[in-house]
Motif scaffolding. Structure first.
Motif, PDB file in Angstrom:
ATOM      1  N   PRO A 262       0.778  -1.336   0.078  1.00  0.00           N
ATOM      2  CA  PRO A 262       0.090   0.038   0.226  1.00  0.00           C
ATOM      3  C   PRO A 262       0.789   1.361  -0.006  1.00  0.00           C
ATOM      4  CG  PRO A 262       0.311  -0.866   1.938  1.00  0.00           C
ATOM      5  CD  PRO A 262       0.916  -1.936   1.298  1.00  0.00           C
ATOM      6  N   GLU A 263       2.019   1.004   0.011  1.00  0.00           N
ATOM      7  CA  GLU A 263       2.870   2.305   0.429  1.00  0.00           C
ATOM      8  C   GLU A 263       3.735   2.765  -0.892  1.00  0.00           C
ATOM      9  OE1 GLU A 263       4.922   2.036   4.165  1.00  0.00           O
ATOM     10  OE2 GLU A 263       6.454   3.395   3.749  1.00  0.00           O
ATOM     11  N   GLN A 264       3.461   4.110  -1.180  1.00  0.00           N
ATOM     12  CA  GLN A 264       4.431   4.774  -2.261  1.00  0.00           C
ATOM     13  C   GLN A 264       5.396   5.252  -1.596  1.00  0.00           C
ATOM     14  OE1 GLN A 264       3.068   8.686  -3.219  1.00  0.00           O
ATOM     15  NE2 GLN A 264       2.891   8.103  -5.592  1.00  0.00           N
ATOM     16  N   CYS A 277       3.423   9.035   3.793  1.00  0.00           N
ATOM     17  CA  CYS A 277       3.728   8.699   5.025  1.00  0.00           C
ATOM     18  C   CYS A 277       2.569   7.835   5.443  1.00  0.00           C
ATOM     19  CB  CYS A 277       3.653   9.659   5.943  1.00  0.00           C
ATOM     20  SG  CYS A 277       4.568  11.251   5.619  1.00  0.00           S
ATOM     21  N   LEU A 278       3.250   6.246   5.640  1.00  0.00           N
ATOM     22  CA  LEU A 278       2.251   5.115   6.071  1.00  0.00           C
ATOM     23  C   LEU A 278       2.885   4.441   7.515  1.00  0.00           C
ATOM     24  CD1 LEU A 278      -0.207   3.978   4.689  1.00  0.00           C
ATOM     25  CD2 LEU A 278       1.126   2.255   4.003  1.00  0.00           C
ATOM     26  N   ALA A 279       2.286   4.799   8.543  1.00  0.00           N
ATOM     27  CA  ALA A 279       2.899   4.045   9.819  1.00  0.00           C
ATOM     28  C   ALA A 279       1.599   4.177  10.562  1.00  0.00           C
ATOM     29  CB  ALA A 279       4.117   4.730  10.193  1.00  0.00           C
ATOM     30  N   GLY A 280       1.664   3.094  11.671  1.00  0.00           N
ATOM     31  CA  GLY A 280       0.598   3.224  12.597  1.00  0.00           C
ATOM     32  C   GLY A 280      -0.487   2.281  11.847  1.00  0.00           C
ATOM     33  N   SER A 281      -0.784   1.006  12.652  1.00  0.00           N
ATOM     34  CA  SER A 281      -1.720   0.129  12.099  1.00  0.00           C
ATOM     35  C   SER A 281      -2.507  -0.615  13.085  1.00  0.00           C
ATOM     36  CB  SER A 281      -0.725  -1.100  11.517  1.00  0.00           C
ATOM     37  OG  SER A 281       0.419  -0.569  10.870  1.00  0.00           O
ATOM     38  N   ILE A 282      -3.689  -0.975  12.597  1.00  0.00           N
ATOM     39  CA  ILE A 282      -4.671  -1.901  13.472  1.00  0.00           C
ATOM     40  C   ILE A 282      -5.235  -2.632  12.416  1.00  0.00           C
ATOM     41  CG2 ILE A 282      -6.605  -0.095  13.323  1.00  0.00           C
ATOM     42  CD1 ILE A 282      -5.712  -2.280  16.526  1.00  0.00           C
ATOM     43  N   TRP A 392      15.369  -7.673  -0.632  1.00  0.00           N
ATOM     44  CA  TRP A 392      14.641  -6.772  -1.343  1.00  0.00           C
ATOM     45  C   TRP A 392      13.337  -6.314  -0.510  1.00  0.00           C
ATOM     46  CZ3 TRP A 392      14.604  -6.129  -7.403  1.00  0.00           C
ATOM     47  CH2 TRP A 392      16.011  -6.107  -7.888  1.00  0.00           C
ATOM     48  N   TYR A 393      13.033  -6.906   0.532  1.00  0.00           N
ATOM     49  CA  TYR A 393      11.830  -6.651   1.296  1.00  0.00           C
ATOM     50  C   TYR A 393      12.111  -5.264   1.826  1.00  0.00           C
ATOM     51  CZ  TYR A 393       9.581  -5.948   5.768  1.00  0.00           C
ATOM     52  OH  TYR A 393       8.776  -5.476   6.722  1.00  0.00           O
ATOM     53  N   ALA A 394      11.091  -4.523   1.886  1.00  0.00           N
ATOM     54  CA  ALA A 394      11.201  -2.894   2.537  1.00  0.00           C
ATOM     55  C   ALA A 394      12.037  -2.139   1.715  1.00  0.00           C
ATOM     56  CB  ALA A 394      11.130  -3.040   4.161  1.00  0.00           C
ATOM     57  N   ILE A 412       6.791  -3.771   0.607  1.00  0.00           N
ATOM     58  CA  ILE A 412       6.488  -4.731   1.872  1.00  0.00           C
ATOM     59  C   ILE A 412       5.107  -5.432   1.583  1.00  0.00           C
ATOM     60  CG2 ILE A 412       7.138  -3.037   3.631  1.00  0.00           C
ATOM     61  CD1 ILE A 412       4.381  -1.716   3.521  1.00  0.00           C
ATOM     62  N   ARG A 413       4.611  -6.174   2.412  1.00  0.00           N
ATOM     63  CA  ARG A 413       3.598  -7.046   2.152  1.00  0.00           C
ATOM     64  C   ARG A 413       4.087  -8.250   0.873  1.00  0.00           C
ATOM     65  NH1 ARG A 413       0.156  -3.408   4.876  1.00  0.00           N
ATOM     66  NH2 ARG A 413       1.996  -2.685   6.156  1.00  0.00           N
ATOM     67  N   SER A 414       4.921  -8.649   1.088  1.00  0.00           N
ATOM     68  CA  SER A 414       5.813  -9.367  -0.016  1.00  0.00           C
ATOM     69  C   SER A 414       6.741 -10.642   0.516  1.00  0.00           C
ATOM     70  CB  SER A 414       7.067  -8.238  -0.635  1.00  0.00           C
ATOM     71  OG  SER A 414       7.790  -8.088   0.483  1.00  0.00           O
ATOM     72  N   ALA A 426       7.365  -9.618   7.333  1.00  0.00           N
ATOM     73  CA  ALA A 426       6.699  -8.403   7.693  1.00  0.00           C
ATOM     74  C   ALA A 426       7.258  -7.621   9.108  1.00  0.00           C
ATOM     75  CB  ALA A 426       5.214  -8.795   8.519  1.00  0.00           C
ATOM     76  N   GLY A 427       7.143  -6.363   9.110  1.00  0.00           N
ATOM     77  CA  GLY A 427       7.678  -5.709  10.298  1.00  0.00           C
ATOM     78  C   GLY A 427       6.967  -4.833  10.722  1.00  0.00           C
ATOM     79  N   CYS A 428       7.358  -3.972  11.923  1.00  0.00           N
ATOM     80  CA  CYS A 428       6.533  -3.071  12.397  1.00  0.00           C
ATOM     81  C   CYS A 428       7.358  -1.998  13.086  1.00  0.00           C
ATOM     82  CB  CYS A 428       5.526  -3.687  13.594  1.00  0.00           C
ATOM     83  SG  CYS A 428       6.056  -4.840  14.726  1.00  0.00           S
TER      84      CYS A 428
END
Ligand SMILES: C=C(O[C@@H]1C=C(C(=O)O)C=C[C@H]1O)C(=O)O
Ligand SMILES: [Mg+2]
Length: 460
Positions: A262-264, A277-282, A392-394, A412-414, A426-428
């Protein structure tokens, strides 16, 4: 029967070969086509491409690109200056190509590793610190208009011409293509779960001690299948299940790195520059009501807002270095994907002077959404405590054109497909008040897009 565009492509190739001068090493021909299904093209191109395929679609489906085969490859396997080396090589390449100036010319596709200084494992041998390729055959669907671009050497190209002829013939066959998933997942392992939980606890205490502000820690799960997994099947499912993501694949020999992000990272369209900016998740709620409640909670949760703020501050600063005006909303909004919702802030700027896309990638990668703050301390921390070779992840994955416009997503999501085996990642974002078990749960939610597309468990 050969349709018109196929004839035209072959005529143009021959005409260009005749007129090419001595400074021309490659010719590139572009021709409008009728609608071609990008997955069918990817699938039929398996043999033609000799293990070099690329897939890209953006969330708005504004640009869909499928690359087959490799006309020219730009690779960097050392640590320094990789972005500028790719740029330099790309400019050098473009000067040697003869293409119809009315068209767009060839495009360059590929990606980079997350951190050239991290110790490497065998898993990622086919994915160097930078690898971008000019496909021999490219399907572009831009705002619904399809075209094919062929790029080949201008001389001694009999083998390439034959392969192109065969591929064009294959494309015009009426046969429908079935992409059923006939590989079954027989086992799922979580890799070094306990070490990862320990690393999160360690990072949390280092952050509380004031050593750094945020660090992103990632982990891996590995899936075993009874047969080789067909990347077309996974791509098809990702396109169906994650319609608001960048869907990408980069194949290298028998390995294929793919995902739905989902992240450009950055997009450049002349002097307009965009980032996210994409960070913070539920997770998503099971009912509309629960989903709304979870979203509202996320918009007000101080730990998630804190995670998000680092990203906004860093991207703003990086963009202000090159842009006159940077437009950023004051508050994040929600970006809802099938399995997860995120805090989201779009960024837009007008560049002060001509700036190259790859230099923007270099400035931005990794943002604190994937690395941390401050960047160099966070990268050192990841090298030290994260039990994973991210490969190559992230990392940035994307494309650019001859004018220097293009787009990169954050991969990501890869996952990495290798025969019967897949590694997913996956990371956080870890901050001072992170709780290791909640972060662990967050990574489980982030595995879902790949798990569902692979037909592993957690399909609910
Ligand atoms: C690291 C990942 O996602 C990143 C981390 C997020 C977070 O910690 O809240 C949210 C979005 C991404 O920027 C991932 O999906 O692997
Ligand atoms: Mg988070």
């Amino acid at each position: 029967m050969v349709t018109l565009y196929q004839n035209k492509i072959q005529e143009q190739l021959h005409m260009m070969m005749k007129t090419a001068n001595t400074n021309t090493s490659f010719i590139s021909v572009n021709e409008k086509t009728d609608n071609i299904d990008p997955l069918r093209f990817f699938h039929l191109g398996e043999e033609f491409s000799l293990g070099q395929r690329f897939f890209w679609s953006d969330p708005a489906n504004e640009a869909v690109y499928v690359g087959l085969g490799c006309a020219y490859s730009i690779e960097v396997s050392h640590h320094e200056n990789r972005f500028m080396e790719v740029e330099h090589e790309w400019k050098r390449f473009i000067k040697q190509v003869m293409f119809d100036q009315k068209g767009r010319g060839p495009l360059l596709f590929g990606g980079f590793s997350f951190d050239p200084l991290k110790a490497k494992t065998k898993r990622w041998v086919n994915f160097p610190e930078a690898k971008m390729i000019i496909p021999m055959m490219l399907l572009s669907i831009v705002k619904g208009d399809s075209s094919i671009t062929i790029t080949i050497p201008s001389k001694n190209n009999e083998e390439e011409l034959l392969r192109i002829e065969q591929m064009l013939a294959l494309l015009q066959q009426e046969k429908t293509v079935q992409y059923e998933h006939n590989a079954t997942c027989v086992k799922i392992f979580e890799i070094e779960k306990d070490e990862w939980l320990t690393a999160v606890a360690k990072a949390t205490s280092d952050i509380r001690n004031g050593e750094l502000g945020k660090v992103v820690l990632a982990r891996e799960a590995r899936l075993l299948f009874d047969k080789r997994i067909n990347p077309t099947v996974v791509l098809k499912r990702l396109r169906e299940q994650q319609p608001f993501s960048y869907v990408f694949a980069f194949e290298n020999g028998s390995d294929c790195f793919l995902g739905a992000s989902p992240e450009q990272l950055v997009k450049k369209d002349d002097d307009m520059c965009y980032s996210t900016c994409l960070a913070g998740s539920i997770r998503r709620g099971k009912t509309l009501k629960e989903d709304k409640e979870l979203g509202n909670w996320l918009l007000q949760d101080s730990k998630n807002l804190h995670e998000h703020r680092f990203v906004v501050d860093m991207i703003r600063e990086a963009m202000l270095e090159v842009c006159d005006e940077v437009i950023i909303p004051d508050q994040p909004s929600l970006l809802k994907m099938r399995d997860i919702q995120h805090l989201y802030t779009p960024v837009k700027g007008f560049s002060r002077q001509p700036i190259s896309l790859l230099s923007l990638v270099e400035r931005l990668h990794p943002t604190p959404a994937l690395g941390g703050t401050p960047r160099s301390k966070a990268l050192r921390k990841i090298r030290e405590i994260e039990p994973l070779d991210r490969g190559w992840y992230a990392s940035p994955i994307g494309w650019l054109d001859a004018k220097g416009n293009g787009e990169f997503a954050v991969a990501i999501r890869s996952g990495l497909l290798q025969g019967n085996e897949v590694s997913i990642f996956a990371g956080c974002g870890v901050v001072g008040d992170s709780d290791p078990l909640s972060e662990y749960e967050e990574t489980r939610v982030k595995f879902k897009p790949m798990l569902s597309a692979l037909g592993g468990s957690e399909n609910e």
